[in-house]
Design a protein around this motif. Structure first.
Motif, PDB file in Angstrom:
ATOM      1  N   GLN A 355      -3.923  -4.918  -0.823  1.00 23.67           N
ATOM      2  CA  GLN A 355      -2.656  -5.599  -0.314  1.00 23.67           C
ATOM      3  C   GLN A 355      -1.594  -5.177  -1.127  1.00 23.67           C
ATOM      4  O   GLN A 355      -0.569  -4.711  -0.296  1.00 23.67           O
ATOM      5  N   LYS A 356      -1.623  -5.944  -2.084  1.00 23.64           N
ATOM      6  CA  LYS A 356      -0.232  -4.843  -3.454  1.00 23.64           C
ATOM      7  C   LYS A 356      -0.002  -4.026  -3.515  1.00 23.64           C
ATOM      8  O   LYS A 356       0.437  -3.197  -3.730  1.00 23.64           O
ATOM      9  N   THR A 358      -1.197  -1.104  -1.061  1.00 23.25           N
ATOM     10  CA  THR A 358      -1.448  -0.852  -0.006  1.00 23.25           C
ATOM     11  C   THR A 358       0.438  -1.169  -0.208  1.00 23.25           C
ATOM     12  O   THR A 358       1.803  -0.088  -0.069  1.00 23.25           O
ATOM     13  N   GLU A 359       1.065  -2.567  -0.756  1.00 23.70           N
ATOM     14  CA  GLU A 359       2.284  -2.118  -0.480  1.00 23.70           C
ATOM     15  C   GLU A 359       3.538  -1.548  -1.535  1.00 23.70           C
ATOM     16  O   GLU A 359       4.614  -0.801  -1.002  1.00 23.70           O
ATOM     17  N   LEU A 361       2.570   1.736  -2.511  1.00 22.64           N
ATOM     18  CA  LEU A 361       2.053   2.461  -2.147  1.00 22.64           C
ATOM     19  C   LEU A 361       3.424   2.816  -0.436  1.00 22.64           C
ATOM     20  O   LEU A 361       3.057   4.170   0.397  1.00 22.64           O
ATOM     21  N   LYS A 362       3.558   1.713  -0.300  1.00 21.53           N
ATOM     22  CA  LYS A 362       4.396   2.223   1.497  1.00 21.53           C
ATOM     23  C   LYS A 362       5.257   2.977   2.190  1.00 21.53           C
ATOM     24  O   LYS A 362       4.703   3.808   2.454  1.00 21.53           O
ATOM     25  N   GLU A 363       6.110   3.514   1.108  1.00 20.93           N
ATOM     26  CA  GLU A 363       7.089   4.276   1.002  1.00 20.93           C
ATOM     27  C   GLU A 363       6.545   5.753   0.999  1.00 20.93           C
ATOM     28  O   GLU A 363       7.249   6.639   1.605  1.00 20.93           O
ATOM     29  N   ASP A 364       5.545   6.233   0.253  1.00 22.52           N
ATOM     30  CA  ASP A 364       4.811   7.296   0.828  1.00 22.52           C
ATOM     31  C   ASP A 364       3.797   7.742   0.621  1.00 22.52           C
ATOM     32  O   ASP A 364       2.572   8.681   0.486  1.00 22.52           O
ATOM     33  N   LYS A 365       2.996   6.585   1.863  1.00 24.86           N
ATOM     34  CA  LYS A 365       1.677   6.543   2.619  1.00 24.86           C
ATOM     35  C   LYS A 365       1.762   8.007   2.987  1.00 24.86           C
ATOM     36  O   LYS A 365       0.884   8.086   3.347  1.00 24.86           O
ATOM     37  N   THR A 366       2.149   8.286   3.939  1.00 21.83           N
ATOM     38  CA  THR A 366       1.959   9.716   4.130  1.00 21.83           C
ATOM     39  C   THR A 366       1.593  11.311   3.281  1.00 21.83           C
ATOM     40  O   THR A 366       1.010  12.183   3.892  1.00 21.83           O
ATOM     41  N   ARG A 369      -1.477  10.114   2.528  1.00 24.72           N
ATOM     42  CA  ARG A 369      -2.260  10.652   3.472  1.00 24.72           C
ATOM     43  C   ARG A 369      -3.680  11.582   3.381  1.00 24.72           C
ATOM     44  O   ARG A 369      -4.365  12.276   3.746  1.00 24.72           O
ATOM     45  N   THR A 436       4.709  11.205  -7.377  1.00 21.35           N
ATOM     46  CA  THR A 436       4.385   9.141  -6.576  1.00 21.35           C
ATOM     47  C   THR A 436       4.026   8.504  -7.261  1.00 21.35           C
ATOM     48  O   THR A 436       4.461   7.649  -7.518  1.00 21.35           O
TER      49      THR A 436
END
Length: 500
Positions: A355-356, A358-359, A361-366, A369, A436
């Motif tokens: 979860q941490k 994921t958090e 990389l939240k700003e760069d999740k696109t 992917r 990133t």
């Protein structure tokens, strides 16, 4: 000279094992060459429709393959042992030197730098030693063996092959020297970050008043400078390995198309079979270069770390007789109860870590992917390419008396597409995830620096300055490295396992 002092200390007492590794690599290469020779015999058996010759050559090929695999596993086992002992030797040597250096010599180093030399730095060198012994040492041995085999078929082509590889090696070496210089400029920025971080830790621990805004402004500038320099480094080297491998495969495929058209690539022979065997040798040599991209990525870090380690190792003649009787601390024994205690709730801990992550990389999740999609396509192409190559060889063998078979050209075109997509689609993920990773490191550094105000002097005194500082120069760097490269490497390996 290339890591001379470091390697002389690390591998000083292991030359016998290294000689055994070298002998095993020669043995492995010898049988690989024999397998290729037998492949030529098998082709002759197909051409002459000689079943006995085919069976005999196939049986020997199987036997030689087993021997090669045994040698390969032995090399892997021994290199791991050598690297582990090398890490132990260097750490012990550095510890001894530091315990016996005069204070004025110790004062020339930053404490954080001394810590990272024998921890994170030596761990990096340990992996690089494995790469040298297991992969890099294989390349010249294979090259010499293949050069000899090609010379037996066509001496002039052997000279051409030698010249081509020499020029290519020179270009890569010169480019790597430039990349190392860029990396050193990026690495120098870490010293400023550590100094500012340690300064704030010290002020908070000693309850010394400081101007928060000035601290934050200076640290932010240092973070931005580090980010910019590291992004420049990433952009200078991320493309080199994949482009090199892609170019070599393209040359082989074009040459194979020429052979299928009835042309010979030899200078002293007009046999199509000889041309094909030469091509097989060249293709095999290229397969030994598949680790070159990883080497290009590792080399600047390994070289820079070895330089920093050598700065300490060269001070051995300045040591004085130590009054400290505890140069060799007692071995720490881990009892079963400790392990059990640590392992409790491990799945909950892993879930929290996920979860941490994921958090983070939240700003760069696109972008992440997109990188994973491109990497998936790339991996699928690289998995499917050998299957197409096998079918192409079967077609060549079955249609040996005829040329210009359209099916072979179609397969070669498909291989060209697969290798092009496979290697070129690796470029955007390497660049995206590299940048990133630097962005993640930047954000974590700023958060850690800001968080120091909240934890207070009690936390710092309880955990020691070194432990708190390691959050910046060890933990953040590990997370950055994981995001930049390890994450995509693990993902690609999982895909390989699934699809192969």
């Amino acid at each position: 000279m290339f890591m001379k002092k470091f390697l002389s200390v690390a591998l000083k007492f292991q030359w016998k094992t290294i000689l055994i590794i070298f002998a095993l690599i020669i043995l492995q290469t010898f049988f690989q060459m024999e397998i290729i020779d037998l492949f030529g015999v098998a082709l002759s058996g197909v051409k002459e429709q000689n079943a006995d010759l085919l069976f005999k050559s196939g049986l020997y090929m199987l036997m030689y393959t087993v021997i090669s695999m045994i040698a390969l596993y032995a090399v892997s086992f021994l290199t791991t042992r050598v690297a582990s002992k090398a890490a132990y030797t260097v750490r012990e040597k550095i510890f001894h030197i530091l315990m016996n250096l005069p204070d004025e010599e110790i004062a020339k180093f930053k404490i954080s730098g001394l810590i990272t030399r024998s921890t994170r730095g030596m761990s990096s060198e340990q992996g690089f030693i494995v790469m040298i012994l297991e992969q890099l040492m294989l390349i010249p041995v294979t090259f010499i063996a293949i050069l000899y085999e090609i010379a037996l078929i066509d001496g002039t082509y052997a000279i051409f092959f030698l010249s081509f590889v020499s020029i290519l090696s020179l270009i890569v070496i010169l480019r790597m020297k430039q990349i190392v210089e860029i990396f050193f400029r990026a690495k120098k920025t870490y010293g400023k970050l550590n100094l500012l971080f340690l300064s704030k830790i010290t002020d908070i621990a000693n309850r010394i008043p400081f101007k928060k805004q000035e601290y934050e402004s200076e640290f932010e500038k240092a973070c931005e400078n580090s980010y910019d320099k590291n992004v420049i480094y990433i952009k200078s080297q991320y493309y080199l390995g994949p482009i090199l491998m892609w170019g070599l495969y393209v040359i082989v495929l074009i040459t194979l198309a020429m052979v299928n058209s009835g042309y010979t690539i030899g200078f002293e022979t007009d046999s199509v079979i000889d041309s094909f065997i030469i091509l097989v040798y060249v293709a095999y040599f290229i397969t030994t270069l598949t680790n070159i991209p990883a080497l290009i990525d590792r080399w600047p870090r390994a070289y820079a770390t070895s330089v920093r380690l050598e700065e300490v190792l060269t001070l051995e003649d300045k040591t004085i007789e130590s009054k400290n009787t505890d140069d060799h601390p007692k071995r720490i024994e881990i009892v079963e109860e400790d392990i059990t205690q640590e392992d409790r709730g491990i799945w909950a801990e892993r879930k929290a870590i996920s979860q941490k992550f994921t958090e983070i990389l939240k700003e760069d999740k696109t972008k992440v992917r997109i990188s994973l999609i491109l990497l998936t396509v790339s991996t699928l192409c690289m998995v499917y390419a050998p299957k197409v190559a096998g079918k192409t060889v079967d077609l060549l063998a079955s249609n040996w008396n005829s040329t210009n078979d359209p099916a072979i050209y179609i397969n070669l075109a498909l291989l060209l597409v697969l290798y092009s997509v496979g290697y070129l689609f690796k470029l955007p993920p390497k660049r995206i995830m590299g940048v990133t990773g630097e962005k993640v490191a930047y954000n974590l550094r700023m958060k850690l620096f800001d968080k120091l105000d909240a934890v207070g002097s009690g936390f710092i005194q309880e955990n020691s300055k070194g432990l708190v500082l390691s959050r910046l120069n060890n933990d953040v760097m590990n997370i950055r490295e994981f995001v930049s490269s390890k994450f995509t490497e693990i993902y690609a390996q999982i895909l390989f396992i699934v699809f192969v």
